[in-house]
Design an enzyme around this catalytic site. Structure first.
Site, mmCIF file in Angstrom:
data_model
loop_
_atom_site.group_PDB
_atom_site.id
_atom_site.type_symbol
_atom_site.label_atom_id
_atom_site.label_comp_id
_atom_site.label_asym_id
_atom_site.label_seq_id
_atom_site.Cartn_x
_atom_site.Cartn_y
_atom_site.Cartn_z
ATOM 1 N N HIS A 105 0.733 -1.326 0.356
ATOM 2 C CA HIS A 105 0.271 -0.322 -0.366
ATOM 3 C C HIS A 105 1.392 1.297 0.169
ATOM 4 O O HIS A 105 1.761 1.433 -1.146
ATOM 5 C CB HIS A 105 -0.674 -0.063 0.795
ATOM 6 C CG HIS A 105 -2.257 0.909 1.486
ATOM 7 N ND1 HIS A 105 -2.383 1.503 0.121
ATOM 8 C CD2 HIS A 105 -2.727 1.706 2.341
ATOM 9 C CE1 HIS A 105 -3.382 2.591 1.217
ATOM 10 N NE2 HIS A 105 -3.437 1.952 1.811
ATOM 11 N N HIS B 50 -1.854 -2.123 -9.553
ATOM 12 C CA HIS B 50 -3.064 -2.011 -8.694
ATOM 13 C C HIS B 50 -3.855 -2.818 -8.395
ATOM 14 O O HIS B 50 -4.398 -3.202 -9.267
ATOM 15 C CB HIS B 50 -3.200 -0.041 -9.245
ATOM 16 C CG HIS B 50 -3.793 0.828 -8.323
ATOM 17 N ND1 HIS B 50 -5.130 0.117 -7.213
ATOM 18 C CD2 HIS B 50 -3.023 1.868 -7.236
ATOM 19 C CE1 HIS B 50 -5.637 1.353 -6.842
ATOM 20 N NE2 HIS B 50 -4.600 1.856 -6.523
ATOM 21 N N ASP C 242 2.894 5.452 -7.069
ATOM 22 C CA ASP C 242 3.859 5.690 -6.714
ATOM 23 C C ASP C 242 5.201 5.879 -6.495
ATOM 24 O O ASP C 242 6.686 5.911 -6.658
ATOM 25 C CB ASP C 242 4.137 3.881 -5.111
ATOM 26 C CG ASP C 242 2.717 5.169 -3.954
ATOM 27 O OD1 ASP C 242 2.696 6.265 -3.923
ATOM 28 O OD2 ASP C 242 2.538 3.631 -3.822
#
Ligand code: ACO
Length: 426
Positions: free
Chosen positions: A266, A307, A365
């Site tokens: 995460h 994802h 990210d």
């Protein structure tokens, strides 16, 4: 709301079970399975891949098309035309603020930026080399011991005060975690500065010298906050909702969200991306790492790729990539060796069959880590910054949960352990 029905037949059950089907304003229909328990059945959905755990009107994602909307507004438009605090208002209130509302909102946030002075002593209990997320989770949980006056979760005004306190204090706490780790004095917030400017000032300023922010970096910082502000029912937000469902106080609930965010699957991914790039070390090693990522026997995964919801380019990643280019150009560090590895990795993964077939695109990210590194933020602070940004999402969902009739979250299980047996000494 239930204009359709689903019909379920189960071997051994004579009746056909009729289940209501709800249609939201957009997105997939939802089958209401609550009646199943009275028929002696549970649904089974590890990882909640097919489960809508709540009704919400804050954020919408279409992972196949790569769409993210807050209050109906596409994230790209918000990133282009808005700023973090405006998006905070939107997430909390469902509408963009008028100029007057925005002024009052920003002023109120600024009035809450300091933390109780007693909290500074709390930091001394930690080792200087503690991971800042470990400090963050503890300090945010400890806020509940300092702000007793706003803990009535059934009072809308208390919930609002908590939201302001959290939005305002998270940058202060995050910067304190960093300052503590490098042995520098804490910097007090400066309310004449914008939200992102103020955060950078608390991170990089010191009492001997004023810190002057580069506007390109401050804008990039604000964009990182904005792009991470909310993402509907992800692992940490669901954790906050679940913790909140027991009636726990908001600061404890946000601490639970921080804990859930920490993991590398995460929010910990932005830190893991940089660690992975360092581990790869040189462009000549990329093939070996790609081979490992594709090997089903190897647990290694390319950090910053894939994802759960997006099976397309993450719309936030597109904006982040553009911001990444702006920051690197401004700082003149386009030739950074880690950056070269990142760019090559991105190119290979986008062209490789394994990643194409599984729809594994670079996620938000992948780029945010590169930007944060360029700004000078140490790797172990990356997830802290994610937590700071996501706090508004957590508190908005927590608040939404408490604004309407609700139930404690209590999932059930498919039991596979021993059946009843009598105690015998071993
Ligand atoms: N590298 C290599 N292979 C991958 C990766 C990856 N990063 N991600 C998924 N896969 C593969 C899986 O091995 C699986 O292959 P298989 O079908 O041959 O078994 C397939 O793609 C599907 O993967 P799942 O694990 O089923 O996907 P899931 O939705 O459960 O996981 C997750 C999503 C956790 C994000 C995963 O893609 C991952 O671990 N990525 C790396 C960590 C990361 O970047 N996390 C950040 C997410 S974004 C955020 O939190 C803001």
């Amino acid at each position: 709301m239930a204009d359709k029905k689903a019909r379920l037949t189960v071997d051994g059950l004579e009746e056909v079970i009729e289940l209501p089907v709800y249609t939201g304003t957009t997105g997939p229909d939802v089958v209401d399975v609550r009646a199943l328990t009275s028929k002696g059945l549970f649904t089974y959905d590890p990882g909640f891949v097919s489960t809508a755990a709540c009704e919400s009107s804050i954020t919408y994602i279409d992972g196949t098309k790569g769409v993210l909307l807050h209050g109906g507004y596409p994230i790209e438009q918000l990133a282009e035309n808005s700023d973090y605090l405006e998006v905070c208002f939107l997430l909390l209130n469902g509408e963009l603020p008028t100029p007057e509302q925005k002024e009052v909102f920003v002023k109120t946030v600024k009035n809450h930026t300091m933390v109780h002075e007693q909290m500074t002593h709390f930091f001394n209990g930690f080792r200087r080399d503690a991971h800042p997320m470990a400090i963050m989770v503890a300090v945010v949980g400890a806020l509940s011991a300092f702000y007793h006056d706003s803990l009535d979760i059934d009072d809308a005004h208390h919930r609002e005060v908590c939201a302001f306190r959290l939005i305002a204090k998270m940058p202060t706490i995050a910067a304190m975690c960093y300052k503590y780790s490098i042995g520098q004095p804490f910097q007090y917030p400066r309310n004449e500065l914008d939200y992102a400017d103020n955060f950078l000032q608390m991170m990089f300023g010191n009492p001997c010298q004023d810190y002057v922010t580069n506007p390109v970096l401050a804008k990039a910082m604000d964009r990182i906050f904005l792009l991470h502000a909310d993402h509907e029912q992800n692992a940490s937000t669901s954790t906050v909702r679940l913790a909140g469902s027991s009636g726990a106080n908001p600061f404890a609930c946000i601490a639970s969200g921080i804990a859930a965010l920490w993991g590398p699957a995460h929010g910990g991914a932005n830190e893991a991306v940089l660690t992975m790039l360092q581990e790869i070390g040189d462009e000549s090693n990329i093939d070996e790492f790609i081979k490992r990522a594709k090997d089903p026997e190897d647990s290694f995964r390319l950090m910053g790729f894939g994802h759960r919801v997006y099976r397309n380019f993450d719309p936030r990643a597109k904006v982040m990539k553009q911001t990444c280019d702006e920051v690197l150009a401004e700082l003149g560090i386009e030739n950074d060796p880690l950056l070269k590895i990142a760019k090559r990795l991105e190119q290979i993964a986008l062209e490789d069959d394994y990643f194409i077939q599984r729809k594994l695109y670079p996620n938000v990210d992948f780029y945010s880590g590169i930007i944060l590194k360029a700004i000078g933020i140490p790797t172990n602070m990356f997830t802290v910054i994610f937590a700071l940004s996501r706090t508004i999402g957590w508190i908005s969902h927590w608040s939404e949960f408490h604004s309407s009739p609700n139930k404690i979250g209590r999932p059930r299980q498919l039991y596979t352990g021993p059946t009843k047996r009598d105690y015998e000494k071993k």
